[in-house]
Design an enzyme around this catalytic site. Structure first.
Site, mmCIF file in Angstrom:
data_model
loop_
_atom_site.group_PDB
_atom_site.id
_atom_site.type_symbol
_atom_site.label_atom_id
_atom_site.label_comp_id
_atom_site.label_asym_id
_atom_site.label_seq_id
_atom_site.Cartn_x
_atom_site.Cartn_y
_atom_site.Cartn_z
ATOM 1 N N LYS A 1 -3.460 -7.454 -5.369
ATOM 2 C CA LYS A 1 -2.100 -7.342 -4.820
ATOM 3 C C LYS A 1 -2.142 -6.588 -3.494
ATOM 4 O O LYS A 1 -1.439 -6.940 -2.537
ATOM 5 C CB LYS A 1 -1.169 -6.650 -5.827
ATOM 6 C CG LYS A 1 -0.869 -7.535 -7.043
ATOM 7 C CD LYS A 1 -0.185 -6.792 -8.182
ATOM 8 C CE LYS A 1 -0.062 -7.699 -9.407
ATOM 9 N NZ LYS A 1 0.513 -7.043 -10.583
ATOM 10 N N GLN B 1 2.209 -1.232 -12.628
ATOM 11 C CA GLN B 1 1.315 -2.167 -13.313
ATOM 12 C C GLN B 1 1.324 -1.920 -14.822
ATOM 13 O O GLN B 1 1.225 -0.778 -15.278
ATOM 14 C CB GLN B 1 -0.114 -2.018 -12.746
ATOM 15 C CG GLN B 1 -1.104 -3.045 -13.260
ATOM 16 C CD GLN B 1 -0.784 -4.469 -12.816
ATOM 17 O OE1 GLN B 1 -0.213 -4.703 -11.755
ATOM 18 N NE2 GLN B 1 -1.159 -5.434 -13.625
ATOM 19 N N ASP C 1 8.897 -7.158 -9.591
ATOM 20 C CA ASP C 1 8.353 -7.853 -10.764
ATOM 21 C C ASP C 1 9.449 -8.598 -11.532
ATOM 22 O O ASP C 1 9.153 -9.428 -12.380
ATOM 23 C CB ASP C 1 7.749 -6.826 -11.736
ATOM 24 C CG ASP C 1 6.245 -6.652 -11.581
ATOM 25 O OD1 ASP C 1 5.570 -7.649 -11.289
ATOM 26 O OD2 ASP C 1 5.772 -5.519 -11.767
HETATM 27 N N1 GUN Z 1 0.463 -6.832 -16.080
HETATM 28 C C1 GUN Z 1 0.155 -8.131 -16.286
HETATM 29 N N2 GUN Z 1 0.877 -8.917 -15.457
HETATM 30 C C2 GUN Z 1 1.679 -8.095 -14.736
HETATM 31 C C3 GUN Z 1 2.637 -8.311 -13.716
HETATM 32 O O1 GUN Z 1 2.951 -9.440 -13.305
HETATM 33 N N3 GUN Z 1 3.228 -7.198 -13.208
HETATM 34 C C4 GUN Z 1 2.928 -5.946 -13.647
HETATM 35 N N4 GUN Z 1 3.566 -4.920 -13.100
HETATM 36 N N5 GUN Z 1 2.038 -5.712 -14.598
HETATM 37 C C5 GUN Z 1 1.413 -6.793 -15.129
#
Ligand code: GUN
Length: 249
Positions: A17, A61, A84
């Protein structure tokens, strides 16, 4: 971006990311907190980020360590910075079809389906898995496009038979090689959201070698949905910044 603890998969995702932000000229900051961080400390950081005028998107996350209530943390994020789309306000907005942000993985899946040129309207869509991050919102997005949607889960009877009805099959179970060729209708579109590690190797929920023989389109793991999730995150971040700008005009 906030990461708590040292889960290796989360580390890889956050690094990817960060790289995507650089590629898009989005300024990013990483807050890497130790696994033993107290919930109040994490909530205090979220509060600080909520208040910062120079930050448009906040991503915590998941998964978080067990002693932290993830729902409480997601609720603490300003929903206007929730890139998200996990905040209950954004989840509700998605439910009624009046949203600013779409959840990244389901939105990435919709983009992949769109690129096949196949219309979702009227198609039998089966989503295997009912998580808040993928399965449930995925079903909603397919429904918005007028698909006939079934969600399968661990209590579903005749799972193979239900899957075989699908024109569009989305696998989000979290079990390696769970979807086999006998569960897939010839010509179906198969989207594999799985991210499983088998002997250190990344693999999806779909037995790619055999299912790819009968599907009309299929996504690989790695290299299918994963990069789309990140692209949608970038899109949401730009959207959050532009919505903020609109309020200043
Ligand atoms: N953990 C697994 N997929 C995601 C996601 O798309 N966003 C976040 N914040 N955590 C995750």
């Amino acid at each position: 971006m906030v990461i708590v603890g040292d889960d290796p998969a989360s580390r890889v995702y956050v690094n990817n990311k960060k790289k995507a932000c650089e590629a898009c000229s989005i300024m990013s900051e990483e807050y890497a907190l130790p696994a033993e961080t107290a919930e109040e400390e994490l909530l205090a950081l979220v509060d600080t980020l909520n208040k910062r005028e120079d930050i448009h998107g906040i991503l915590v996350q998941l998964p978080l360590p067990k002693h932290i209530d993830s729902q409480k943390v997601l609720l603490a994020i300003d929903y206007r910075k929730d890139v998200d789309a996990f905040h209950p306000v954004n989840v509700g907005k998605i439910m009624i079809g009046n949203f600013d942000f779409l959840p990244c993985t389901p939105a990435g899946v919709m983009e992949l389906i769109r690129l096949t040129g196949i219309e979702v309207a009227g198609k039998e869509c089966v989503v295997v898995g009912r998580s808040n991050i993928v399965g449930k919102p995925q079903a909603m997005l397919l429904l918005h496009q007028n698909g006939t949607v079934t969600i399968c889960h661990s209590k579903t009877k005749n799972l193979a038979e239900v899957c075989r009805r699908a024109d569009i099959l989305v696998a989000a179970v979290g079990k390696a090689n769970f979807i086999t060729a006998d569960m897939v209708k010839p010509g179906a579109i198969v989207i594999d959201v799985g991210m499983n590690r088998v002997d250190g190797k990344l693999c999806g929920d779909v037995k790619f070698d055999e299912v790819s023989q009968i599907a009309s389109a299929i996504t690989p793991v790695p290299g299918g949905v994963g990069p789309m999730t990140i692209a949608m995150l970038m899109k949401n971040t730009v959207k959050a910044a532009s919505l903020k700008l609109d309020t200043l005009r």
